[in-house]
Motif scaffolding. Structure first.
Motif, PDB file in Angstrom:
ATOM      1  N   VAL A  75      10.200 -20.913   6.296  1.00  0.00           N
ATOM      2  CA  VAL A  75       8.921 -20.336   6.727  1.00  0.00           C
ATOM      3  C   VAL A  75       8.261 -19.559   5.589  1.00  0.00           C
ATOM      4  O   VAL A  75       7.054 -19.664   5.354  1.00  0.00           O
ATOM      5  CB  VAL A  75       9.153 -19.429   7.956  1.00  0.00           C
ATOM      6  N   ARG A  76       9.067 -18.782   4.860  1.00  0.00           N
ATOM      7  CA  ARG A  76       8.521 -18.012   3.750  1.00  0.00           C
ATOM      8  C   ARG A  76       8.037 -18.925   2.621  1.00  0.00           C
ATOM      9  O   ARG A  76       7.012 -18.666   1.984  1.00  0.00           O
ATOM     10  CB  ARG A  76       9.586 -17.053   3.219  1.00  0.00           C
ATOM     11  N   ALA A  77       8.767 -20.015   2.379  1.00  0.00           N
ATOM     12  CA  ALA A  77       8.377 -20.933   1.314  1.00  0.00           C
ATOM     13  C   ALA A  77       7.079 -21.666   1.655  1.00  0.00           C
ATOM     14  O   ALA A  77       6.223 -21.870   0.793  1.00  0.00           O
ATOM     15  CB  ALA A  77       9.499 -21.935   1.056  1.00  0.00           C
ATOM     16  N   VAL A  78       6.937 -22.029   2.945  1.00  0.00           N
ATOM     17  CA  VAL A  78       5.736 -22.760   3.367  1.00  0.00           C
ATOM     18  C   VAL A  78       4.537 -21.827   3.446  1.00  0.00           C
ATOM     19  O   VAL A  78       3.393 -22.234   3.202  1.00  0.00           O
ATOM     20  CB  VAL A  78       5.993 -23.452   4.717  1.00  0.00           C
ATOM     21  N   GLY A  79       4.791 -20.545   3.784  1.00  0.00           N
ATOM     22  CA  GLY A  79       3.701 -19.577   3.876  1.00  0.00           C
ATOM     23  C   GLY A  79       3.122 -19.424   5.255  1.00  0.00           C
ATOM     24  O   GLY A  79       1.918 -19.148   5.403  1.00  0.00           O
ATOM     25  N   LEU A  80       3.947 -19.601   6.311  1.00  0.00           N
ATOM     26  CA  LEU A  80       3.492 -19.410   7.684  1.00  0.00           C
ATOM     27  C   LEU A  80       3.511 -17.919   7.993  1.00  0.00           C
ATOM     28  O   LEU A  80       4.565 -17.324   8.226  1.00  0.00           O
ATOM     29  CB  LEU A  80       4.378 -20.190   8.648  1.00  0.00           C
ATOM     30  N   THR A  81       2.340 -17.294   8.019  1.00  0.00           N
ATOM     31  CA  THR A  81       2.234 -15.841   8.077  1.00  0.00           C
ATOM     32  C   THR A  81       2.807 -15.264   9.360  1.00  0.00           C
ATOM     33  O   THR A  81       3.579 -14.288   9.335  1.00  0.00           O
ATOM     34  CB  THR A  81       0.763 -15.415   7.940  1.00  0.00           C
ATOM     35  N   THR A  82       2.445 -15.837  10.494  1.00  0.00           N
ATOM     36  CA  THR A  82       2.880 -15.279  11.775  1.00  0.00           C
ATOM     37  C   THR A  82       4.386 -15.339  11.926  1.00  0.00           C
ATOM     38  O   THR A  82       5.048 -14.349  12.282  1.00  0.00           O
ATOM     39  CB  THR A  82       2.218 -16.035  12.940  1.00  0.00           C
ATOM     40  N   LEU A  83       4.955 -16.501  11.650  1.00  0.00           N
ATOM     41  CA  LEU A  83       6.406 -16.647  11.746  1.00  0.00           C
ATOM     42  C   LEU A  83       7.117 -15.763  10.725  1.00  0.00           C
ATOM     43  O   LEU A  83       8.190 -15.216  11.004  1.00  0.00           O
ATOM     44  CB  LEU A  83       6.799 -18.111  11.560  1.00  0.00           C
ATOM     45  N   SER A  84       6.523 -15.628   9.545  1.00  0.00           N
ATOM     46  CA  SER A  84       7.131 -14.764   8.526  1.00  0.00           C
ATOM     47  C   SER A  84       7.183 -13.330   9.008  1.00  0.00           C
ATOM     48  O   SER A  84       8.161 -12.604   8.771  1.00  0.00           O
ATOM     49  CB  SER A  84       6.337 -14.844   7.215  1.00  0.00           C
ATOM     50  N   THR A  85       6.133 -12.881   9.690  1.00  0.00           N
ATOM     51  CA  THR A  85       6.103 -11.520  10.234  1.00  0.00           C
ATOM     52  C   THR A  85       7.175 -11.332  11.295  1.00  0.00           C
ATOM     53  O   THR A  85       7.873 -10.311  11.337  1.00  0.00           O
ATOM     54  CB  THR A  85       4.722 -11.225  10.838  1.00  0.00           C
ATOM     55  N   ILE A  86       7.325 -12.343  12.164  1.00  0.00           N
ATOM     56  CA  ILE A  86       8.331 -12.253  13.223  1.00  0.00           C
ATOM     57  C   ILE A  86       9.732 -12.203  12.635  1.00  0.00           C
ATOM     58  O   ILE A  86      10.554 -11.356  13.000  1.00  0.00           O
ATOM     59  CB  ILE A  86       8.195 -13.442  14.190  1.00  0.00           C
ATOM     60  N   PHE A  87      10.007 -13.107  11.701  1.00  0.00           N
ATOM     61  CA  PHE A  87      11.335 -13.123  11.080  1.00  0.00           C
ATOM     62  C   PHE A  87      11.581 -11.857  10.265  1.00  0.00           C
ATOM     63  O   PHE A  87      12.707 -11.384  10.151  1.00  0.00           O
ATOM     64  CB  PHE A  87      11.502 -14.367  10.202  1.00  0.00           C
ATOM     65  N   GLY A  88      10.506 -11.307   9.680  1.00  0.00           N
ATOM     66  CA  GLY A  88      10.659 -10.063   8.935  1.00  0.00           C
ATOM     67  C   GLY A  88      11.057  -8.919   9.835  1.00  0.00           C
ATOM     68  O   GLY A  88      11.892  -8.082   9.463  1.00  0.00           O
ATOM     69  N   ALA A  89      10.486  -8.873  11.047  1.00  0.00           N
ATOM     70  CA  ALA A  89      10.854  -7.829  12.009  1.00  0.00           C
ATOM     71  C   ALA A  89      12.300  -7.989  12.463  1.00  0.00           C
ATOM     72  O   ALA A  89      13.039  -7.001  12.612  1.00  0.00           O
ATOM     73  CB  ALA A  89       9.916  -7.863  13.212  1.00  0.00           C
ATOM     74  N   VAL A  90      12.715  -9.243  12.661  1.00  0.00           N
ATOM     75  CA  VAL A  90      14.108  -9.499  13.044  1.00  0.00           C
ATOM     76  C   VAL A  90      15.052  -9.114  11.911  1.00  0.00           C
ATOM     77  O   VAL A  90      16.143  -8.568  12.138  1.00  0.00           O
ATOM     78  CB  VAL A  90      14.296 -10.982  13.432  1.00  0.00           C
ATOM     79  N   GLY A  91      14.622  -9.383  10.679  1.00  0.00           N
ATOM     80  CA  GLY A  91      15.467  -9.080   9.531  1.00  0.00           C
ATOM     81  C   GLY A  91      15.747  -7.603   9.365  1.00  0.00           C
ATOM     82  O   GLY A  91      16.781  -7.212   8.809  1.00  0.00           O
ATOM     83  N   ASP A  92      14.854  -6.747   9.879  1.00  0.00           N
ATOM     84  CA  ASP A  92      15.057  -5.304   9.767  1.00  0.00           C
ATOM     85  C   ASP A  92      16.279  -4.835  10.547  1.00  0.00           C
ATOM     86  O   ASP A  92      16.885  -3.821  10.209  1.00  0.00           O
ATOM     87  CB  ASP A  92      13.812  -4.557  10.250  1.00  0.00           C
ATOM     88  N   VAL A  93      16.595  -5.561  11.612  1.00  0.00           N
ATOM     89  CA  VAL A  93      17.750  -5.154  12.435  1.00  0.00           C
ATOM     90  C   VAL A  93      18.888  -6.167  12.300  1.00  0.00           C
ATOM     91  O   VAL A  93      19.816  -6.169  13.099  1.00  0.00           O
ATOM     92  CB  VAL A  93      17.339  -5.025  13.920  1.00  0.00           C
ATOM     93  N   PHE A  94      18.820  -7.011  11.274  1.00  0.00           N
ATOM     94  CA  PHE A  94      19.810  -8.076  11.123  1.00  0.00           C
ATOM     95  C   PHE A  94      21.213  -7.503  10.903  1.00  0.00           C
ATOM     96  O   PHE A  94      22.179  -7.953  11.521  1.00  0.00           O
ATOM     97  CB  PHE A  94      19.425  -8.990   9.945  1.00  0.00           C
ATOM     98  N   VAL A  95      21.320  -6.508  10.009  1.00  0.00           N
ATOM     99  CA  VAL A  95      22.636  -5.930   9.709  1.00  0.00           C
ATOM    100  C   VAL A  95      23.234  -5.295  10.956  1.00  0.00           C
ATOM    101  O   VAL A  95      24.426  -5.470  11.251  1.00  0.00           O
ATOM    102  CB  VAL A  95      22.515  -4.892   8.577  1.00  0.00           C
ATOM    103  N   LEU A  96      22.411  -4.561  11.722  1.00  0.00           N
ATOM    104  CA  LEU A  96      22.902  -3.938  12.956  1.00  0.00           C
ATOM    105  C   LEU A  96      23.353  -4.996  13.957  1.00  0.00           C
ATOM    106  O   LEU A  96      24.382  -4.835  14.628  1.00  0.00           O
ATOM    107  CB  LEU A  96      21.803  -3.064  13.570  1.00  0.00           C
TER     108      LEU A  96
END
Length: 280
Positions: free
Chosen positions: A58-79
């Motif tokens: 998603v980040r490589a293709v440049g899909l902004t909305t999905l990138s934002t969603i995955f970015g929010a998930v990534g913030d709590v990924f370690v937890l």
């Protein structure tokens, strides 16, 4: 420095330090796989890796909305990983605590007086066929199990142990936990092992002894109220029908890795396989 030097593979410079880095990483990944193999954690790990791969696409293709969603998930990924893999992480820490090097650094051997008091109590309870379950904490703390019972925090004495496990005592039904130089608690609730390799005729005391040593590095002594036989549980293994000399040597050895005392009249023998006796 030797580790800073290396060799040339094609047009890619390769240092010896890189080889060491790859080797250590490979060992850690393999040990992690061995730890979760055969459990539901494998499916969870595959799902997480799949999400990570999708995120990179998603980040490589440049899909902004999905990138934002995955970015929010990534913030709590370690937890999320800590929560999802809590049992496996706990098991890995237990295995680390069982390492002889770690145990040597954090374990203090019991005083000879404590060993004598425990062996004296075990001898009396075995002779009178009194069921008992005594757990000795080592490098892994047993606070959760101590809090499940009745707090005592008393000196380890023969009369105290035999009084606790006397059939009419209100504290006899459960385990005694010895931590450091004290009997911390009695009537403690221990986890029961469901290992299929155990004799199906074994009772709850023996299964609880094995269950605790599957989850911690505790050392556990059991006496059977039906046969009077003495058993020792350690590292998820149960050895039944040991002599007092063998139990004493095992107890000393458990807290003093460098100490190998021979039993009277010979050297310590290999623990025999558990016989098929029913205990409670």
């Amino acid at each position: 420095m030797l580790l800073q030097e290396g060799l040339q593979v094609g047009f890619v410079p390769l240092r010896w330090l890189d080889l060491v880095d790859v080797a250590i990483t490979a060992v850690l990944v393999y040990q992690g796989y061995r730890l979760i193999r055969g459990t539901i954690a494998v499916q969870v790990a595959v799902a997480l890796l799949g999400l990570y791969a999708v995120n990179e696409v998603v980040r490589a293709v440049g899909l902004t909305t999905l990138s934002t969603i995955f970015g929010a998930v990534g913030d709590v990924f370690v937890l999320a990983v800590l929560i999802l893999f809590a049992p496996e992480i706990r098991q890995a820490l237990f295995l680390l605590g069982r390492n002889p090097i770690v145990r040597r650094l954090v374990t203090q051997p019991p005083r000879q007086k404590i060993t004598d008091e425990v062996i004296g109590a075990i001898q009396e309870m075995s002779r009178d066929r009194v069921g008992s379950l005594i757990a000795f904490a080592r490098s892994t703390g047993l606070r959760n199990y101590i809090e499940s019972g009745t707090q005592i925090h008393a000196d380890v004495e023969r009369d105290l142990l035999t009084a606790i496990f006397f059939p009419n005592s209100p504290l006899h039904d459960g385990a005694v936990i010895v931590q450091g130089q004290k009997v911390e608690a009695a009537r403690c609730i221990l986890p029961v092992s469901d290992a299929r390799s155990l004799d199906p005729h074994l009772g709850l005391r023996h299964r609880a002894a094995v269950g605790l040593t599957e989850r911690t590095d505790a050392f556990v002594i059991v006496t059977s109220e039906e046969t009077g036989k003495i058993s020792v549980a350690e590292n998820g293994r149960l050895d039944v029908g040991l002599s007092l000399a063998e139990v004493e040597n095992r107890l000393l050895d458990a807290f003093s890795p460098d100490r190998r005392e021979a039993a009277p009249g010979g050297t310590p023998e290999e623990a025999p396989p558990p016989p098929a006796d029913a205990t409670t």
